[in-house]
Design an enzyme around this catalytic site. Structure first.
Site, PDB file in Angstrom:
ATOM      1  N   CYS A 173       0.924  -1.075   0.010  1.00  0.00           N
ATOM      2  CA  CYS A 173      -0.053  -0.241  -0.278  1.00  0.00           C
ATOM      3  C   CYS A 173       0.995   1.086   0.045  1.00  0.00           C
ATOM      4  O   CYS A 173       0.488   2.841   0.193  1.00  0.00           O
ATOM      5  CB  CYS A 173      -0.976  -0.265   1.216  1.00  0.00           C
ATOM      6  SG  CYS A 173      -0.254  -0.426   2.898  1.00  0.00           S
TER       7      CYS A 173
ATOM      8  N   CYS B 249       3.195  -3.091   6.361  1.00  0.00           N
ATOM      9  CA  CYS B 249       2.389  -2.547   7.300  1.00  0.00           C
ATOM     10  C   CYS B 249       1.528  -3.539   8.065  1.00  0.00           C
ATOM     11  O   CYS B 249       1.149  -3.827   8.030  1.00  0.00           O
ATOM     12  CB  CYS B 249       1.359  -1.346   6.624  1.00  0.00           C
ATOM     13  SG  CYS B 249      -0.057  -1.491   6.225  1.00  0.00           S
TER      14      CYS B 249
ATOM     15  N   HIS C 147      -1.419  -5.346   6.652  1.00  0.00           N
ATOM     16  CA  HIS C 147      -1.259  -5.948   5.807  1.00  0.00           C
ATOM     17  C   HIS C 147       0.079  -6.955   5.871  1.00  0.00           C
ATOM     18  O   HIS C 147      -0.051  -8.454   6.107  1.00  0.00           O
ATOM     19  CB  HIS C 147      -0.968  -5.324   4.334  1.00  0.00           C
ATOM     20  CG  HIS C 147      -1.072  -4.719   3.610  1.00  0.00           C
ATOM     21  ND1 HIS C 147      -1.388  -3.060   3.083  1.00  0.00           N
ATOM     22  CD2 HIS C 147      -2.555  -4.611   3.362  1.00  0.00           C
ATOM     23  CE1 HIS C 147      -2.158  -3.042   2.521  1.00  0.00           C
ATOM     24  NE2 HIS C 147      -2.964  -3.611   2.852  1.00  0.00           N
TER      25      HIS C 147
ATOM     26  N   CYS D 288      15.410   7.929  31.627  1.00  0.00           N
ATOM     27  CA  CYS D 288      16.503   9.476  31.274  1.00  0.00           C
ATOM     28  C   CYS D 288      16.358  10.736  31.840  1.00  0.00           C
ATOM     29  O   CYS D 288      16.715  11.715  32.405  1.00  0.00           O
ATOM     30  CB  CYS D 288      17.189   9.090  29.944  1.00  0.00           C
ATOM     31  SG  CYS D 288      16.054   9.473  28.866  1.00  0.00           S
TER      32      CYS D 288
ATOM     33  N   HIS E 137      15.707  10.282  24.056  1.00  0.00           N
ATOM     34  CA  HIS E 137      17.074  10.335  25.745  1.00  0.00           C
ATOM     35  C   HIS E 137      17.136  11.822  25.874  1.00  0.00           C
ATOM     36  O   HIS E 137      17.623  12.780  25.041  1.00  0.00           O
ATOM     37  CB  HIS E 137      18.392   9.266  25.266  1.00  0.00           C
ATOM     38  CG  HIS E 137      18.986   9.452  26.110  1.00  0.00           C
ATOM     39  ND1 HIS E 137      18.629   8.734  27.218  1.00  0.00           N
ATOM     40  CD2 HIS E 137      20.039   9.222  26.177  1.00  0.00           C
ATOM     41  CE1 HIS E 137      19.900   7.972  28.466  1.00  0.00           C
ATOM     42  NE2 HIS E 137      20.451   8.609  27.113  1.00  0.00           N
TER      43      HIS E 137
END
EC number: 3.4.19.12
Length: 863
Positions: free
Chosen positions: A209, A226, A239, A340, A823
């Site tokens: 697609c 996908c 899919h 973090c 991060h």
């Protein structure tokens, strides 16, 4: 005195009756953990000692709290509890065999403690053995376990239940911690087709697609397809699942999540995320070297960008040999899974002397006067964290090789490097919908959350958060009449907009964008990144320029008009926190980050931004409240709030302004809705007052009019159970320029009738000097951030005014494309040099990326 002689070789072993008789006086205090009990068997409540520590961990058999050796006596003196389960993990060197290999030397092969294996030791050379024994205080009687036949049944059951108890953090916040992934049953025997498929480094799209997001690589045949569609409209067309149903190929990896540490793998057969222990080999089959990959979005790898300019590389100072730092103030913090943001903020906070004195300086007093459950006390956990970071006890340099050989002959002495803030995070995030999750968060939002908790839990005579506090003078002018209004508010962060239009390399940016689009279309590696260069002076200028006031009501015209607002500093804080507003929203409402370089100064002078107050020739706007719209139906109760419910239109521009500050989108929508579309400032006040509520970030639910009416006077018009006026009404009065305590007094005096409350305020221009103690208590409990909204009192807000000249001492940087991913790293200037704090890794910085920071910390230069 130790009583190990009770079980010393050669002594007569105590009979079962003797042991039972020894424990009889303490039997009423020994409890069996029940469902819901928190058992802390891996960490001390006052320190970061654990069963790995030299002295082990003592777990109270009544409260199930854990204590290190130096803190256990305090709990004994405070509670009188005498029976503790002492837990110790030993690391033992394996004995070399005749073949040169290592043969096990193990007295007990069972590991019954839920601990991580020390990263300081090679598991091929060392093995671990857990030991448990009962200890009776104050005489230190020791009873080795297991001793099933000799111990009373209740004691045996209690010990077994304690040792098998789950982590208290999982029990406390069942939705907060991700379950540990299991290895897929297909990983070891996965068949991969030799079909010559090679996956390109970028430009991926679904083969069915053409979607370019949420893509999955099937590890059997190399198909890129996908994922499934989600309820919010994101995701794909499913899919990848269809392909599995057609072929039976079970495992797929999500493209864009592949890093040297692993990747997101899903098993269609097992219908859950899984671990693939052989992921490196499976990816190499399709030409993917996972050691060269970084997490990205939209199918683009960070290594497609040259390391010289990669945000991840520059901020973490990768490619440069950094010297590790050890000792007091150089202690790392373990990343608990997207924590973090917390690590970076707390490193910066505890580099400030006022916080060091408040918590670590007062540590003995805080610990001695802590409640019976210190794990649920903010000041105790702050003092514990501060001591862990500043004592140097958990940041010791590696021992020299000859000393290691000498020590390792019999048993390894654990070397603590870094602390795990699991208990701290579990407590301060309790009840918060975002921070209690395992998702990435905004460091700026967490900073404000922490300041809120510091305000609510005073320690000593001074509040350390006062060093961040400053007054902002806001000047609002009616463009048509020219009249002005001056108001003050309290803030903790200076938010600087990014002046993109002032970029000094616009031609380079345009050329780079054209090359990038061509490369994506042709599925070629991206060109070298060109980052916008923004002068700091332009950002400062953008901060000081007037901004339009949405939906401004002019009291001079008694009608809506155009209005502008400018902000100035009515006071300068001791420590200035500057946030660069890098995060914004795209047309799809997905948070995005502006990848810019700003030449942040080491020395900052903002004296010219000092507020000046009402100037000669300026005329103030009349102190008249906007009219209250009354619905046509006079029988409708609580007309004001009902009109809000009948008008579900939400000012999206105000929502956008709030969302750009880092608040959850749904919370912003609720704030604007519940404050009647009166503007972002009023909605901001609502957010601060409600951010601790469990449903803070839940989607807005529009109640039916009948639902509100059926709730009767108790819903809004009458005093609630907590004797507090509705916050929505308080916020509306505050938005009209009235002080918070005056608004609350007026509403309480008029049974929460808004029109009568306005009349009451005009007839009582001077608020009562002596406030109601009950009101103060309730206001602190239910509106902890009231100080941020509009602090009042005869002495005014607590501020530490002074000169507006500052020096940079720290900054927090973010890597990634939005606050929901990426991060955080912290850089701090200590002892004349910059140091990088990257979770557990603490090193001397060689190239501090001061131009790429997100939050900057400045301290005032003494005059």
């Amino acid at each position: 005195m130790q009583r190990a002689a009770l079980f010393r070789a050669g002594d007569a072993q105590m009979a079962a009756g003797d042991l039972g008789e020894l424990l009889v006086p303490y039997m009423p205090t020994i409890r069996v953990p029940k469902s819901g009990d928190r058992v802390y068997k891996t960490e001390c409540a006052f320190s970061y000692d654990s069963p790995d520590s030299e002295g082990g961990l003592y777990v109270c058999m009544n409260t199930f709290l854990g204590f290190g050796r130096e803190h256990m006596e305090r709990h004994y003196r405070k509670t009188g509890q005498c029976v503790y389960l002492h837990l110790k993990r030993h690391a033992i060197q394996k004995v070399p065999g005749a073949s040169g290999g290592a043969l096990p030397k193990r007295r007990n092969a069972k590991l019954f403690l839920d601990l991580e294996i020390s990263s300081d030791l090679n598991s091929d050379d060392f093995e671990y053995e857990d030991e448990a024994k009962l200890v009776i205080f104050p005489d230190h009687y020791e009873i080795s376990l297991p001793n099933i036949e000799e111990l009373p049944a209740l004691v045996t059951i209690a010990c077994d239940a304690l040792l098998s108890a789950k982590s208290p953090y999982r029990k406390q916040e069942p939705d907060s911690w991700e379950e540990e992934l299991q290895a897929s049953k297909h990983a070891k025997t996965l068949v991969q087709l030799d079909n010559g498929v090679r996956i390109p480094p970028s430009g991926w799209k679904c083969s069915k697609c053409d979607l370019r997001e949420n893509l999955w690589l099937n590890l059997t045949d190399g198909s890129v397809l996908c994922g499934k569609w989600f309820f919010d409209g994101s995701g794909g067309n499913g899919h990848a699942v269809e392909h599995y149903k057609e072929t039976g190929y079970p495992l797929a990896v999500k493209l864009g999540t592949i890093t040297p540490d692993g990747a997101d793998v899903y098993s269609f057969d097992e219908e859950e995320p899984v671990l693939d222990p052989h992921i490196a080999k499976h990816l190499a089959h399709f030409g993917i070297d996972m050691l060269q990959m970084q997490v990205t979005e939209n199918g683009l790898r960070d290594n497609d960008i040259k390391p010289r300019v990669s945000e991840w590389e520059v901020i973490q100072e990768a490619g440069v040999k950094l010297k590790p730092m050890y000792g007091p103030g150089y202690t790392g913090m373990k990343n608990l899974g997207n924590s973090c943001y917390l690590n970076a903020v707390m490193q910066a906070i505890f580099s400030i002397p006022e916080f060091q004195r408040a918590y670590v300086g007062n540590l003995p007093r805080i610990f001695d006067y802590s409640p019976l459950d210190p794990t649920q006390d903010f000041n105790t956990q702050m003092a514990k964290l501060g001591h862990g970071l500043l004592s140097g006890q958990y940041s010791k340099p590696p021992m020299k090789s000859e000393l290691i050989e000498q020590v390792m002959k019999e048993e390894h002495k654990p070397q603590h490097n870094g602390i795990s803030p699991r208990m701290f995070k579990a407590f301060i995030s309790k009840g918060h919908p975002e921070f209690s999750s395992n998702r990435q968060q905004d460091a700026q939002e967490f900073f404000l959350h922490l300041i809120n908790l510091v305000e609510r839990n005073p320690v000593g005579s001074e509040n350390p958060s006062d060093v961040f506090r400053f007054l902002v003078e806001e000047r609002t002018q009616c463009c048509q009449s020219g009249k002005v209004r001056y108001t003050d508010r309290v803030d903790y962060i200076m938010q600087l907009p990014v002046a993109m239009e002032a970029a000094t390399n616009k031609d380079e940016l345009i050329a780079y964008e054209l090359k990038r689009r061509e490369a994506e279309a042709a599925r070629r590696p991206l060109p070298e990144l060109v980052r916008a260069k923004i002068p700091f002076s332009a950002c400062l200028q953008a901060f000081s320029e007037p901004s339009n006031v949405e939906d401004f009501w002019s009291s001079a015209l008694q009608a809506k008009s155009a209005g502008v607002k400018t902000s100035r500093f009515a006071s300068f804080p001791e420590y200035l926190v500057v946030q660069i507003k890098k995060f914004t929203f795209g047309l799809d409402w997905i948070p995005k980050k502006l990848d810019v370089s700003i030449d942040m100064p080491d020395f900052l002078d903002i004296s010219h931004l000092r507020a000046r107050g009402l100037q000669p020739g300026e005329e103030e706007l009349p102190d008249i409240a906007p009219p209250i719209v009354i619905p046509d139906d006079p029988k409708a109760p609580h007309s004001l709030f009902s009109s809000l419910l009948d008008s579900p239109n939400i000012d999206e521009s105000s929502v956008m302004q709030l969302a750009e500050m880092g608040f959850p989108l749904e919370a912003c929508r609720k704030a604007v809705y519940y404050t009647g579309n009166l503007g972002a400032e009023v909605a901001f006040n609502w957010i601060i007052a409600h951010m601790e509520e469990p449903d803070f970030a839940e989607p807005l639910v529009m109640p039916a009019f009948g639902e509100v009416a059926s709730s009767g006077a108790a819903a809004l018009g009458a005093v609630g159970l907590d004797n507090q006026p509705p916050e929505e009404m308080v916020a509306i009065l505050i938005s009209m320029g009235f002080q918070r305590n005056l608004a609350i007094q007026a509403l309480k005096a008029t049974n929460n009738n808004l029109e009568r409350a306005l009349e009451w305020i005009f007839s009582h221009p001077d608020p009562e000097e002596e406030s109601d103690p009950a009101l103060d208590t309730m206001d602190m409990e239910n509106h902890a951030n009231a100080n941020i909204l509009a602090e009042t009192g005869s002495e005014g807000p607590r501020i530490k005014d002074g000169p507006g000249r500052y020096e940079l001492f720290g900054f927090i940087s973010h890597m990634g494309t939005s606050t929901m991913s990426g991060h955080y790293v912290c850089h701090l200037r200590k002892e004349g040099r910059w140091v990088i704090y990257n979770d557990l890794r603490v090193c001397a910085s060689e190239r501090p990326p001061k131009d790429l920071g997100y939050i900057y910390f400045y301290h005032r230069i003494p005059s």
